[in-house]
Design a protein around this motif. Structure first.
Motif, PDB file in Angstrom:
ATOM      1  N   LEU A   1      28.965  38.226  58.238  1.00 37.98           N
ATOM      2  CA  LEU A   1      29.310  39.351  57.362  1.00 37.98           C
ATOM      3  C   LEU A   1      29.554  38.858  55.934  1.00 37.98           C
ATOM      4  O   LEU A   1      30.190  37.832  55.718  1.00 37.98           O
ATOM      5  CB  LEU A   1      30.570  40.052  57.865  1.00 37.98           C
ATOM      6  N   GLN A   2      29.055  39.609  54.985  1.00 34.88           N
ATOM      7  CA  GLN A   2      29.297  39.331  53.565  1.00 34.88           C
ATOM      8  C   GLN A   2      30.016  40.546  52.990  1.00 34.88           C
ATOM      9  O   GLN A   2      29.448  41.336  52.242  1.00 34.88           O
ATOM     10  CB  GLN A   2      27.975  39.057  52.828  1.00 34.88           C
ATOM     11  N   THR A   3      31.279  40.687  53.345  1.00 35.22           N
ATOM     12  CA  THR A   3      32.060  41.857  52.958  1.00 35.22           C
ATOM     13  C   THR A   3      32.278  41.920  51.456  1.00 35.22           C
ATOM     14  O   THR A   3      32.164  42.976  50.841  1.00 35.22           O
ATOM     15  CB  THR A   3      33.428  41.832  53.679  1.00 35.22           C
ATOM     16  N   PHE A   4      32.607  40.801  50.851  1.00 35.32           N
ATOM     17  CA  PHE A   4      32.853  40.747  49.413  1.00 35.32           C
ATOM     18  C   PHE A   4      31.811  39.833  48.783  1.00 35.32           C
ATOM     19  O   PHE A   4      31.892  38.609  48.904  1.00 35.32           O
ATOM     20  CB  PHE A   4      34.257  40.213  49.122  1.00 35.32           C
TER      21      PHE A   4
ATOM     22  N   GLY B   1      34.237  32.107  50.623  1.00 35.01           N
ATOM     23  CA  GLY B   1      35.290  33.064  50.290  1.00 35.01           C
ATOM     24  C   GLY B   1      35.397  34.158  51.342  1.00 35.01           C
ATOM     25  O   GLY B   1      36.500  34.568  51.730  1.00 35.01           O
ATOM     26  N   ASN B   2      34.234  34.636  51.818  1.00 36.30           N
ATOM     27  CA  ASN B   2      34.238  35.642  52.879  1.00 36.30           C
ATOM     28  C   ASN B   2      34.811  35.087  54.179  1.00 36.30           C
ATOM     29  O   ASN B   2      35.502  35.786  54.912  1.00 36.30           O
ATOM     30  CB  ASN B   2      32.819  36.177  53.112  1.00 36.30           C
TER      31      ASN B   2
ATOM     32  N   VAL C   1      38.521  35.113  53.695  1.00 29.56           N
ATOM     33  CA  VAL C   1      39.040  36.474  53.844  1.00 29.56           C
ATOM     34  C   VAL C   1      39.099  36.839  55.331  1.00 29.56           C
ATOM     35  O   VAL C   1      40.083  37.429  55.804  1.00 29.56           O
ATOM     36  CB  VAL C   1      38.187  37.484  53.050  1.00 29.56           C
ATOM     37  N   GLY C   2      38.069  36.454  56.083  1.00 31.51           N
ATOM     38  CA  GLY C   2      38.077  36.696  57.528  1.00 31.51           C
ATOM     39  C   GLY C   2      39.242  35.992  58.203  1.00 31.51           C
ATOM     40  O   GLY C   2      39.886  36.540  59.099  1.00 31.51           O
ATOM     41  N   GLY C   3      39.533  34.778  57.764  1.00 28.37           N
ATOM     42  CA  GLY C   3      40.671  34.041  58.308  1.00 28.37           C
ATOM     43  C   GLY C   3      41.988  34.717  57.989  1.00 28.37           C
ATOM     44  O   GLY C   3      42.880  34.807  58.848  1.00 28.37           O
ATOM     45  N   VAL C   4      42.132  35.185  56.755  1.00 21.33           N
ATOM     46  CA  VAL C   4      43.370  35.869  56.358  1.00 21.33           C
ATOM     47  C   VAL C   4      43.541  37.159  57.162  1.00 21.33           C
ATOM     48  O   VAL C   4      44.640  37.470  57.638  1.00 21.33           O
ATOM     49  CB  VAL C   4      43.382  36.153  54.837  1.00 21.33           C
ATOM     50  N   LEU C   5      42.448  37.904  57.341  1.00 19.92           N
ATOM     51  CA  LEU C   5      42.536  39.132  58.135  1.00 19.92           C
ATOM     52  C   LEU C   5      42.875  38.814  59.602  1.00 19.92           C
ATOM     53  O   LEU C   5      43.641  39.540  60.241  1.00 19.92           O
ATOM     54  CB  LEU C   5      41.239  39.927  58.045  1.00 19.92           C
TER      55      LEU C   5
END
Length: 168
Positions: A81-84, A91-92, A95-99
């Protein structure tokens, strides 16, 4: 083991009920008065549900949050996934890790003891009554002993008179 908990208005009433139970043959070792000048809730063993719940939440969070972060990164790598777009590939994944870590922290709250804080049963009201200056008279023993104690304590018209059965 069966328990009978009577909430009495003041110290004089608690002592009088205690004396009446003694006269009826209830062993002193099976009766306790909780309140100012007597045993505290902690000394008797009424665990504070807030303390034990927060302890369990912290314990679960210690293990779940790092695993949640790792699971979030792995999910991001597997799914691609390339959400941002501005964050780039790594970076994505971050972000996946933080979520994933946020989801794990929510799990540690809801599963680890959050429900225990909200649904704490009778322990908190009993603690609140002791803090308000009332006294608890607790009788523990057989079902027959609790029944005999109930008949004696009813004449004092306690605020509450509640019986419990300990499940092993």
């Amino acid at each position: 083991m069966n328990y009978l908990v009577a909430v009495l208005r003041d110290r004089i009433e608690a002592e009088s009920a205690y004396s009446d139970l003694e006269r009826k043959g209830i062993p002193l070792s099976q009766m306790s008065i909780l309140g100012r000048g007597y045993k505290s809730a902690d000394e008797f063993g009424l665990l504070d549900p807030y303390d034990s719940a927060w302890k369990q939440i912290r314990l679960m969070a210690t293990w779940l949050i790092p695993f949640g972060f790792g699971a979030g990164v792995i999910f991001s790598i597997i799914s691609g996934l390339q959400t941002f777009a501005w964050a780039g590939e790594w970076g994505n994944h971050a972000v996946g890790g933080v979520l994933g870590a946020i989801a794990a922290s929510m799990g540690s709250i809801f599963v680890g003891g959050g429900a225990g804080i909200i649904l704490s049963g009778d322990v908190v009201p009993y603690r609140n009554r002791i803090n308000a200056g009332k006294y608890l008279l607790v009788v523990q023993g057989t079902a027959q002993l609790v029944r005999e104690s109930t008949t004696v304590l009813r004449k004092y018209t306690p605020e509450t008179l509640q019986g419990y059965e300990e499940r092993g």
